[in-house]
Design an enzyme around this catalytic site. Structure first.
Site, PDB file in Angstrom:
ATOM      1  N   PRO A 118       0.890  -1.076  -0.128  1.00  0.00           N
ATOM      2  CG  PRO A 118      -0.221  -1.302   2.100  1.00  0.00           C
ATOM      3  CD  PRO A 118       0.705  -2.107   1.057  1.00  0.00           C
ATOM      4  CD  GLU A 119       3.780   2.927  -3.925  1.00  0.00           C
ATOM      5  OE1 GLU A 119       3.448   3.999  -4.693  1.00  0.00           O
ATOM      6  OE2 GLU A 119       4.410   1.854  -4.302  1.00  0.00           O
ATOM      7  NE  ARG A 141       5.781 -10.824   3.821  1.00  0.00           N
ATOM      8  CZ  ARG A 141       6.318 -10.436   2.916  1.00  0.00           C
ATOM      9  NH1 ARG A 141       5.916 -10.187   1.777  1.00  0.00           N
ATOM     10  NH2 ARG A 141       7.952 -10.012   3.068  1.00  0.00           N
TER      11      ARG A 141
END
Ligand SMILES: [Zn+2]
Length: 276
Positions: free
Chosen positions: A2-3, A113
């Site tokens: 995600p940015e 993660r």
């Protein structure tokens, strides 16, 4: 990963799900969520609090609670928030945190993660937290002017792509955004930032906000699937499209590595040297 656009979509979703609602119970299911503080110390104090606002600063989500505290979240690699209408079963395996609301719905934080972080801080102190203190102005809320970008470019021997991704200079632009912005501005990602002409810098500065707005619009949905995950759709023009024809000039999209990160560009539209 995600940015800014994906985090902004989360902020908009969370606003709809949380603002004005009371958190009946907060549960931290994975102590890694706040590893720096030893786990889940904030769950009990958050229970019973009302959500007043949801903000975004670069890639950070800020969930403001009453009594002047804020939940700070960073999604890192695979973190995502989602809303669950009602709980029919125990939370799924990758759910790290649950905010059970008084109306019976739940907001869950899921993270395969486990690099994502959520922690509690006084609202007034958020911008001085070590993680946020050095962030540059947000690329969407406080766009970098051509003049400012020229100053930043003059101060570095690095490439324009590395400059755009430096969170201390501009907040929120990551590897995907940088590649897509430079493609749209027709600038080779390996160009030294200080070699750019005034006209080229202006083109980049003018490309950033509309690109971010486009990426937000095209990916907006209730549950984000990041590129590389099962079921993800590649909405980007050059990112991860090595060998595919450029939509403008049909030259095959190329891949290189800059500062350890895979970079995608069109050798036809983004020539490495001089005027294109
Ligand atoms: Zn091209």
């Amino acid at each position: 990963v995600p940015e800014l656009p994906e985090v902004e979509i989360h902020a908009r979703n969370l606003r709809g799900w949380l603002v004005g609602k009371r958190i009946a119970e907060a549960q931290v299911l994975d102590p890694m969520l706040d590893a720096e503080n030893g786990g889940a110390g904030w769950a009990a104090p958050v229970s019973g609090r009302r959500v007043q606002a949801v903000r975004r600063d670069a890639k950070y989500l800020l969930i403001d609670l009453d009594e002047a505290d804020t939940l700070v979240a960073h999604l890192r690699m695979t973190g995502r928030f989602r809303s669950v209408g009602y709980r029919a079963a125990p939370p799924e395996k990758w759910v790290r945190m649950v905010l059970a609301l008084e109306d019976g719905t739940e907001v869950q934080f899921e993270d395969r993660r486990r690099f994502g972080r959520v922690w509690l801080a006084p609202t007034a102190a958020v911008r001085s937290l070590p993680e946020l203190a050095e962030l540059g102005p947000d690329a969407l809320e406080a766009p970098t002017s051509a003049g400012r970008l020229t100053e930043l470019a003059a101060m570095t021997s690095r490439s324009i792509k590395v400059l755009l991704m430096d969170q201390r200079l501009i907040g929120g632009i990551g590897n995907i955004c940088a590649a897509e912005i430079l493609y749209r501005a027709r600038i080779a990602p390996d160009r030294p930032a200080r070699s750019l002409t005034a006209e080229e810098v202006e083109r980049i500065a003018q490309t950033i906000p509309p690109y971010l707005e486009w990426a937000i619009a095209v990916q907006s949905r209730r549950e984000l699937i990041y590129l590389g995950e099962k079921g993800a759709e590649n909405v980007f023009t050059v990112y991860r499209r090595e060998g595919e024809p450029c939509p403008e000039c049909a030259t095959p999209i190329a891949r290189s590595v800059i500062a350890g990160r895979g970079t995608y560009y069109c050798p036809g539209c983004q020539p490495s040297r001089g005027e294109g």
